[in-house]
Scaffold this motif. Sequence first.
Motif, PDB file in Angstrom:
ATOM      1  N   ARG A 239     -70.026  32.836  18.359  1.00 44.89           N
ATOM      2  CA  ARG A 239     -71.479  32.325  18.062  1.00 44.89           C
ATOM      3  C   ARG A 239     -72.696  33.109  18.769  1.00 44.89           C
ATOM      4  NH1 ARG A 239     -70.525  25.731  18.512  1.00 44.89           N
ATOM      5  NH2 ARG A 239     -70.519  25.622  16.374  1.00 44.89           N
ATOM      6  N   THR A 240     -72.388  33.641  19.864  1.00 41.43           N
ATOM      7  CA  THR A 240     -73.555  34.487  20.562  1.00 41.43           C
ATOM      8  C   THR A 240     -72.697  35.771  21.309  1.00 41.43           C
ATOM      9  OG1 THR A 240     -73.584  33.409  22.663  1.00 41.43           O
ATOM     10  CG2 THR A 240     -74.936  32.383  20.500  1.00 41.43           C
TER      11      THR A 240
ATOM     12  N   SER B 117     -66.542  39.975  13.143  1.00 39.71           N
ATOM     13  CA  SER B 117     -65.890  40.566  11.901  1.00 39.71           C
ATOM     14  C   SER B 117     -65.203  39.637  11.238  1.00 39.71           C
ATOM     15  CB  SER B 117     -65.403  41.843  12.224  1.00 39.71           C
ATOM     16  OG  SER B 117     -64.267  41.378  13.197  1.00 39.71           O
ATOM     17  N   ASN B 118     -64.534  38.542  11.922  1.00 36.35           N
ATOM     18  CA  ASN B 118     -63.759  37.494  11.070  1.00 36.35           C
ATOM     19  C   ASN B 118     -64.185  36.329  11.632  1.00 36.35           C
ATOM     20  OD1 ASN B 118     -61.533  35.963   9.800  1.00 36.35           O
ATOM     21  ND2 ASN B 118     -59.939  37.231  10.674  1.00 36.35           N
ATOM     22  N   PRO B 119     -65.220  35.712  11.013  1.00 35.49           N
ATOM     23  CA  PRO B 119     -65.851  34.529  11.741  1.00 35.49           C
ATOM     24  C   PRO B 119     -64.991  33.222  11.401  1.00 35.49           C
ATOM     25  CG  PRO B 119     -67.049  35.002   9.475  1.00 35.49           C
ATOM     26  CD  PRO B 119     -66.307  36.291   9.946  1.00 35.49           C
TER      27      PRO B 119
ATOM     28  N   SER C 164     -77.152  18.209  13.407  1.00 31.92           N
ATOM     29  CA  SER C 164     -75.862  17.186  13.601  1.00 31.92           C
ATOM     30  C   SER C 164     -74.830  17.401  12.627  1.00 31.92           C
ATOM     31  CB  SER C 164     -76.488  15.650  13.405  1.00 31.92           C
ATOM     32  OG  SER C 164     -76.835  15.667  12.118  1.00 31.92           O
ATOM     33  N   SER C 165     -75.274  17.814  11.448  1.00 28.10           N
ATOM     34  CA  SER C 165     -74.152  17.999  10.416  1.00 28.10           C
ATOM     35  C   SER C 165     -73.362  19.384  10.812  1.00 28.10           C
ATOM     36  CB  SER C 165     -74.618  18.444   8.914  1.00 28.10           C
ATOM     37  OG  SER C 165     -75.647  19.505   8.981  1.00 28.10           O
ATOM     38  N   SER C 166     -73.840  20.340  11.348  1.00 25.09           N
ATOM     39  CA  SER C 166     -73.031  21.407  11.936  1.00 25.09           C
ATOM     40  C   SER C 166     -72.454  21.162  13.165  1.00 25.09           C
ATOM     41  CB  SER C 166     -74.213  22.777  12.295  1.00 25.09           C
ATOM     42  OG  SER C 166     -73.431  23.757  12.805  1.00 25.09           O
ATOM     43  N   ILE C 167     -72.582  20.379  13.936  1.00 25.77           N
ATOM     44  CA  ILE C 167     -71.776  19.904  15.074  1.00 25.77           C
ATOM     45  C   ILE C 167     -70.635  19.200  14.548  1.00 25.77           C
ATOM     46  CG2 ILE C 167     -71.664  18.331  17.117  1.00 25.77           C
ATOM     47  CD1 ILE C 167     -74.835  18.603  17.218  1.00 25.77           C
TER      48      ILE C 167
ATOM     49  N   SER D  17     -74.835  34.023  15.611  1.00 26.64           N
ATOM     50  CA  SER D  17     -74.509  33.414  14.411  1.00 26.64           C
ATOM     51  C   SER D  17     -75.445  32.608  13.826  1.00 26.64           C
ATOM     52  CB  SER D  17     -73.095  33.014  14.372  1.00 26.64           C
ATOM     53  OG  SER D  17     -73.030  31.613  15.323  1.00 26.64           O
ATOM     54  N   GLU D  18     -75.320  32.086  12.734  1.00 27.94           N
ATOM     55  CA  GLU D  18     -76.095  31.112  11.915  1.00 27.94           C
ATOM     56  C   GLU D  18     -76.122  29.884  12.699  1.00 27.94           C
ATOM     57  OE1 GLU D  18     -76.892  28.715   7.525  1.00 27.94           O
ATOM     58  OE2 GLU D  18     -75.138  30.436   8.033  1.00 27.94           O
TER      59      GLU D  18
END
Length: 444
Positions: free
Chosen positions: A159-160, A151-153, A48-51, A175-176
């Motif tokens: 993400r995928t 390369s430049n997140p 949830s914190s990532s969202i 991605s993480e």
Amino acid sequence: MKYVKRILLLLLVVIAIVVYLNYSKLNIISGYASKYMASATYLAERDSSSIVNNDLKMPLVELAEVSLDSKNSSASASVYGLMNRKAIDRQGLGSVLVDSDYDENENYLQPKRDFNKIEKPYPFGHLEAKDTLLPEVNYDQLNKAIALAFSNPEVQKTRTVAVLHKGYLLGERYSEGFTKDTRVLGWSMTKSILATCYGVLEHQGKLKMDWPAPIPEWKNDDRSQITLNHLLRMQSGLEWEEDYSKISDVTRMLFLEDDMTVAQKEKEPVAKPTEIWNYSSGTTNLLSGILRQQFRSHQEYLDFPYQNLIDKIGMHSMILEADVKGNYVGSSYAWATTRDWARFGQLYLDKGVWNGKQVFDSSWVDYITEVTQDSDGTYGAHFWLNAEGIYPDVPRDLFSCNGFQGQHVFIIPSKELVVVRTGLAERPDFDVNGFLSEVIKSLE
């Protein structure tokens, strides 16, 4: 102390001004935040914190305060305590915004799914993808191309990525916080899923694209001339405002309506069919309602996309979310893993054939890739095109499913290539042309 009080007073004034200027939008803001939080938590199983810190970090939406009630599979949001909205997760139907009149204990129908595993390597089955080295592929270049997308997140926000060539998985990257098993919201890529249901019905001999849209309210006025083809090509001539930055037809439909199939149906014509091209999420949800009319029961409607398309080709992760009235929100709300989005692209690359069975006619691919008048070569029938070279360094036969914030399933027949990219940024922050051209170089 006086200095602190002045700062606090100024802050309160600023907040008051922001709320006053955007008060009418608060319902939309809290609706968006609660709906997305519920779906991303319960369908995508994300933190949830990532969202909150990524997906909901958008202008105005970031003002929402969001909370979860995992016991009841719901999420709520408000803006400074105002306009509280709630979304609940329903088994098989995804999350939906509800109001105080909604009975959460009432039974509801859900689609019947077939989760049988297909004993073939991915993408045609559920075994591990073959670790095959194709002689025509420069894998160093391919890895370089995939890396370019990440390369430049901070700007690209990819993400995928997954790349299929000749039915083989050449490469993928996540991605993480994302894996091959993480469901991703396709947003308007869902439109292509909904349209494909029409291709399946046509293949089954149950309808034709030149049929008039079966809307009783249209029978006695100019709208009686609107066909299924006009709707699939966004050529109905009906009024519609597709603007997500304000209260518009599309935001009212997605965040305020119980029945999303009605909004476009009630609009008046501003032109005759084919005279204008006007992209409309309302049109797709109208098509979802028309799809429902093709079946004798609600259960048959709910089952059809899964039994005849989604589960049939093994996209078992896919969930089509429905509105309060049980209509699939075909405009916007399909969730699936990146690999399953790629399966869908492979189905189109193979012209509707899946493991030897014809899901839809090969002519359907010709139909959806035929350029729609006045779309500047960018649109077919619920698929996007490169006919006029919007991606100048990519073959013109590319067609794709596109969604908000840069969700893409690219199909390039001349290269026997399917490329999926998902993320939180689109052109120009994410350079589609540069990315795809680098992938293609790996095949040359």
